[in-house]
Design an enzyme around this catalytic site. Structure first.
Site, mmCIF file in Angstrom:
data_model
loop_
_atom_site.group_PDB
_atom_site.id
_atom_site.type_symbol
_atom_site.label_atom_id
_atom_site.label_comp_id
_atom_site.label_asym_id
_atom_site.label_seq_id
_atom_site.Cartn_x
_atom_site.Cartn_y
_atom_site.Cartn_z
ATOM 1 N N CYS A 115 7.565 -6.479 6.970
ATOM 2 C CA CYS A 115 8.609 -5.877 7.810
ATOM 3 C C CYS A 115 9.044 -6.874 8.879
ATOM 4 C CB CYS A 115 8.079 -4.596 8.468
ATOM 5 S SG CYS A 115 9.365 -3.735 9.407
ATOM 6 N N GLU A 141 10.978 -1.303 6.665
ATOM 7 C CA GLU A 141 11.998 -0.527 7.374
ATOM 8 C C GLU A 141 13.085 -0.151 6.352
ATOM 9 O OE1 GLU A 141 12.865 1.107 10.112
ATOM 10 O OE2 GLU A 141 14.754 1.270 9.042
ATOM 11 N N CYS A 186 3.465 8.735 0.473
ATOM 12 C CA CYS A 186 3.941 7.892 1.575
ATOM 13 C C CYS A 186 4.142 6.497 0.977
ATOM 14 C CB CYS A 186 2.900 7.886 2.692
ATOM 15 S SG CYS A 186 3.312 6.731 4.005
ATOM 16 N N CYS A 227 -0.373 6.401 9.516
ATOM 17 C CA CYS A 227 0.864 5.713 9.906
ATOM 18 C C CYS A 227 0.561 4.432 10.660
ATOM 19 C CB CYS A 227 1.677 6.618 10.835
ATOM 20 S SG CYS A 227 2.861 7.601 9.953
ATOM 21 N N CYS A 258 1.937 -1.892 15.100
ATOM 22 C CA CYS A 258 1.904 -1.522 13.680
ATOM 23 C C CYS A 258 1.384 -2.659 12.801
ATOM 24 C CB CYS A 258 3.329 -1.143 13.260
ATOM 25 S SG CYS A 258 3.522 -0.877 11.494
ATOM 26 N N CYS A 288 6.854 -4.570 15.120
ATOM 27 C CA CYS A 288 6.407 -3.623 16.149
ATOM 28 C C CYS A 288 4.990 -4.009 16.587
ATOM 29 C CB CYS A 288 6.442 -2.194 15.622
ATOM 30 S SG CYS A 288 8.114 -1.672 15.217
ATOM 31 N N GLU A 344 0.841 -1.197 0.000
ATOM 32 C CA GLU A 344 0.000 0.000 0.000
ATOM 33 C C GLU A 344 0.879 1.251 0.000
ATOM 34 O OE1 GLU A 344 -4.080 -1.412 1.970
ATOM 35 O OE2 GLU A 344 -2.588 -0.930 3.474
HETATM 36 C C1 LIG Z 1 4.940 2.347 9.426
HETATM 37 S S1 LIG Z 1 6.466 3.079 9.876
HETATM 38 C C2 LIG Z 1 7.472 2.845 8.429
HETATM 39 C C3 LIG Z 1 8.842 3.409 8.536
HETATM 40 C C4 LIG Z 1 9.794 2.724 9.513
HETATM 41 N N1 LIG Z 1 9.695 1.333 9.502
HETATM 42 C C5 LIG Z 1 9.617 3.257 10.916
HETATM 43 O O1 LIG Z 1 9.177 2.494 11.780
HETATM 44 O O2 LIG Z 1 9.932 4.437 11.128
HETATM 45 C C6 LIG Z 1 6.122 4.847 9.832
HETATM 46 C C7 LIG Z 1 5.755 5.458 11.178
HETATM 47 O O3 LIG Z 1 4.515 4.945 11.630
HETATM 48 C C8 LIG Z 1 4.596 4.766 13.029
HETATM 49 N N2 LIG Z 1 3.525 3.843 13.435
HETATM 50 C C9 LIG Z 1 3.488 2.510 13.278
HETATM 51 N N3 LIG Z 1 2.314 2.015 13.735
HETATM 52 C C10 LIG Z 1 1.603 3.070 14.184
HETATM 53 C C11 LIG Z 1 0.307 3.235 14.721
HETATM 54 N N4 LIG Z 1 -0.530 2.190 14.873
HETATM 55 N N5 LIG Z 1 -0.106 4.475 15.073
HETATM 56 C C12 LIG Z 1 0.698 5.547 14.889
HETATM 57 N N6 LIG Z 1 1.936 5.472 14.331
HETATM 58 C C13 LIG Z 1 2.381 4.244 13.992
HETATM 59 C C14 LIG Z 1 5.987 4.225 13.177
HETATM 60 O O4 LIG Z 1 6.429 4.235 14.487
HETATM 61 C C15 LIG Z 1 6.751 5.167 12.281
HETATM 62 O O5 LIG Z 1 7.074 6.353 12.984
HETATM 63 S S1 SF4 Z 2 6.673 0.616 12.662
HETATM 64 FE FE1 SF4 Z 2 8.157 0.512 10.985
HETATM 65 S S2 SF4 Z 2 9.673 -0.975 11.755
HETATM 66 FE FE2 SF4 Z 2 7.894 -1.238 13.010
HETATM 67 S S3 SF4 Z 2 6.742 -2.921 12.041
HETATM 68 FE FE3 SF4 Z 2 5.902 -0.961 11.283
HETATM 69 S S4 SF4 Z 2 7.014 -0.628 9.393
HETATM 70 FE FE4 SF4 Z 2 8.199 -2.135 10.564
#
Ligand SMILES: C[S@@+](CC[C@H](N)C(=O)[O-])C[C@H]1O[C@@H](n2cnc3c(N)ncnc32)[C@H](O)[C@@H]1O
Ligand code: SF4
Length: 333
Positions: free
Chosen positions: A99, A143, A92, A316, A106, A103, A79
């Protein structure tokens, strides 16, 4: 049989090195049209190159965001989100197929990592989101520093003067901050913006929230990011997702102040965007403002950032690795 390479994997040097065939300028590889111009198709066929890597499987509109589902050659789909701002559009984009960091908060980390995206698959997301895009954020699935070579190759293709001629100041890498990758990035001559997803002030809590980063000590993550900032005379942004009862104590607040006071850093405080099946809560406005107030009084630049796109699950952390039918790929065992 070897799969065909993708047109947008090519640097201008690799493009020039191709055997003579139908003539095309490098710029023409980046056509934003759904129906590709005939010269591009003819050139690709003559060189055994796939002119496009992505097939558009779905598009959802929601307020200022538009979520696109792009099918890949191996049956997965990633996506990407187009976000309207007052002064343009942000793409974005995703950097990996899934990944590895898992996390807990996420969606993108729930299926594990299937593979890296190629430079062309990354560049093409930008091209397909349209010519109005004037900012790129690596905040989709994956990531970016875990796919370092392809992400950097994609950035170089995007900024090639003979192609899209992107200004790197319009590109933001968001990363959990792999120290080895940050140290390598420090040595690159690239004017990208850097955002570190910190989310905790102790190694113990961070290791629970970001299992894939257990071996990265916070001191090393923060130290490497600040070292990048000093070397490039830039400010690095740290993102802190406030999760009630997990990382929002007074002790966390004081540790944050200790880490960032008088450093080339700013903080983005975020609320959790809901993800089905993941059990976190949203921080109260009161506690969020308390955090912001204390950080401000300590002289640390801080903003509260809400990501757009909640209505269509495009904010995000709400992007899922999917199959070509749009079904979320099952969670990793
Ligand atoms: C999806 S990540 C992708 C980039 C990278 N992997 C990272 O973690 O920075 C982009 C941002 O979304 C944040 N994020 C992930 N899950 C989230 C959520 N459920 N609510 C708000 N932010 C979230 C992450 O911490 C990161 O700052
Ligand atoms: S927040 Fe970033 S590093 Fe963590 S699972 Fe999502 S995409 Fe991966």
């Amino acid at each position: 049989m070897q799969p065909k390479p993708f047109a947008l994997d090519l640097s201008s040097a690799a493009f020039d090195a191709l055997e003579p065939g139908p003539r095309l300028s490098y710029r023409e590889l980046f056509s934003p049209h759904e129906d590709l111009p005939r010269p591009l198709r003819r050139w690709a066929a003559a060189h055994g190159i796939a002119p496009r890597a992505l097939t558009r499987r779905d598009r959802q509109l929601g307020g200022t965001s538009e979520k696109h589902l792009f099918g890949l050659r191996d049956g997965y789909a990633v996506e990407s989100v187009l976000i309207r701002r007052r002064d343009g559009f942000t793409a974005c984009i995703s950097s990996q197929v899934g990944c590895a960091f898992a996390c807990q908060f996420c969606a993108s980390g729930q299926a594990g990592l299937k593979r890296n995206l190629s430079p062309g698959e990354i560049v093409e997301q930008v091209v397909r989101l349209g010519p109005k895009v004037n900012r790129i954020v690596f905040m989709g699935i994956g990531e970016p520093l875990n796919n370092y070579d392809n992400v950097l190759a994609a950035i170089r293709i995007l900024r090639d003067r003979r192609g899209l001629d992107w200004a790197t100041t319009g590109i933001t890498l968001s990363t959990i901050g792999i120290p080895k990758g940050l140290k390598a990035l420090r040595e690159e001559h690239l004017g990208v913006n850097l955002t570190i997803s910190l989310h905790a002030t102790t190694d113990e809590t961070r290791g629970r929230l970001i299992p894939g980063a257990k071996k990265h000590a916070i001191a090393d993550v923060v130290g490497s990011a600040l070292s990048w900032a000093r070397r490039h005379n830039r400010i690095v942004t740290f993102v802190y997702l406030l999760l009630p009862g997990i990382n929002d104590s007074d002790a966390d607040l004081h540790r944050l102040i200790g880490m960032f006071r008088n450093e080339p850093a700013r903080l983005n405080l975020m609320r959790w965007n809901e993800v089905d099946g993941l059990g976190f809560g949203r921080i109260s406005d009161f506690r969020l403002m308390q955090f912001r107030g204390h950080l401000e009084r300590a002289g640390i630049p801080v903003v509260v950032r809400d990501t757009q796109g909640n209505r269509i699950d495009a904010a995000c952390g709400q992007l899922w690795l999917r199959d070509l039918q749009g079904q979320a790929v099952a969670r990793a065992a």
